[in-house]
Every structure is written in C-alpha cells, then in structure tokens.
Design an enzyme around this catalytic site. Sequence first.
Site, mmCIF file in Angstrom:
data_model
loop_
_atom_site.group_PDB
_atom_site.id
_atom_site.type_symbol
_atom_site.label_atom_id
_atom_site.label_comp_id
_atom_site.label_asym_id
_atom_site.label_seq_id
_atom_site.Cartn_x
_atom_site.Cartn_y
_atom_site.Cartn_z
ATOM 1 C CB CYS A 94 -0.355 1.882 2.690
ATOM 2 S SG CYS A 94 -2.109 1.543 3.036
ATOM 3 C CG HIS A 184 -1.100 2.147 -1.983
ATOM 4 N ND1 HIS A 184 -0.210 1.222 -1.480
ATOM 5 C CD2 HIS A 184 -2.229 2.025 -1.247
ATOM 6 C CE1 HIS A 184 -0.773 0.557 -0.482
ATOM 7 N NE2 HIS A 184 -2.000 1.025 -0.322
ATOM 8 C CD GLU A 186 2.587 1.042 -3.464
ATOM 9 O OE1 GLU A 186 1.914 0.322 -2.713
ATOM 10 O OE2 GLU A 186 2.575 2.291 -3.408
#
Length: 250
Positions: A94, A184, A186
């Site tokens: 990101c 994303h 994570e």
Amino acid sequence: MPGAPARLLVVVPSETDPPARLGGWLARAGLELDERHLGTGDPLPATLDGADGLLVLGGPQSALDDEATSPELTGVRRLLAEALRADLPTLAVCLGAQLLAEVGGGRVREGVEGPEVGATLVAKRDAADADPLFGPLPMTPDVIQFHHDEIAELPRGATLLASSPVYAHQAYRVGRHVYGVQFHIETTPEVVEEWATRDTVGVAASRLDQETVIARSTAVHPDLEEVWAPFAARFADLVRSRARSGAATP
C-alpha cells in the site's frame, strides 16, 4: 550446524497497519523479523547492511507528503531506493508500494476514481503466470483495499502483475526480487474494523455503509489466508535464497 535465520527488516510506518498475520506467516516460514515501528520512535537503520530482505507496510500517511509533513518517510524512501539498487527481496504494501513507485521513477497522485475500500478482487495479468510469487495465485485473488492515492505510473522497467477495475496498478515487480502491492494481505478483521471506523471519508466513497464494509472484510479473511499465506512462504524463500547466496546488500 545450521546458520542463522535469514533476517527480514520490517518497516512499520504507522501502528494502524502492523505486520499482523503477514508477520506471523513470515516468521513461521523461518525468517527472523527485525521490526521497526516508526510511530513509536524506533530508528531505521542507515543502510540495509545485514538484511536479507525488506518489508514496508502501509499507514495513513501519503506518498505525496513532503519531509516537513511526514519526516519519518524520508528514511523509508532511502531504504527502498537501496533495495532497488541491490535487487534485494522486497515486499512493499500500500503506502510502501506507492513510495517504491516514486523512488523507482514512477508517479503517485490522489486517486482519480476516489478511495478504494474494503474486500475486493484483483486480476492477475499475463506476466504474473511466469512470476515465482504470483504464478501460483488464483486468477482473481481476494484482497483488502484501503487507499486514497493511486500509483499513476509504475517505476521504470517494472512488470505489471495484477490490476483491478478501479486502479490498474495493483501489483508489480521491479528487477527480479522487488515487489509492490497496492492492496493489503496482512490484515486481521480487527485491523480493518479500526480502519473503517476511522476512515469515514473512504467508507462513504465506497457507497457501502460501515457495517457492510466490516462484515464483508471479516468474511473474506479465511480466503485471504488460504491464498496469501503460501504467497508469504514463497517470498520467505526468496529472502532465504538471498541469505544463502551471501549477496546481502554490501
């Protein structure tokens, strides 16, 4: 006697985006994580000496911020530029991917289609089939989006690996081992809930209410793990290969 584990420098620009599940996957894959949390005052190393790989996460800062606005990003840019020169195994997520694009000669701007928010899909590009990290992914893997800026131009010589209907530059590789992903992988459901609560502008632009963004993101996390935990293991393989080769950044 086995050698020391490969060391991954993990740069956390904001406590709002911790390594979370990605950090767990990488640790289970055998990497030693050297986490530097900029929001709590951790210093960044001056160079990547001794690091076999680099992970740069996201945050509410903008890649368009100057040094006066976000001074903590100056050192992040420096390390990303060094990783590019050395072709060090790198994963930039990101904000990290946007900073990587900038230091590599690309361009970031405020997203012309507005914020991209919540659980969605990206589509692999043809070049992804031959890529060691992206090749085994399904054609349209689930991801989480939460960004206001976009990568308008990729770094010089970059290979585009994934796109979305809203923003084309979702994943790319520079050289052989440096990767940027706009989305994303994570997150935990709790992290996304915090983002959706905080970023009311982004949620409103998504044309979904906050509860729907949170519910859809929570529901997709098992699928995220199924797809992206093996991806993380493949990235860890790159980092370990670098460590074994003795080609850490001079």
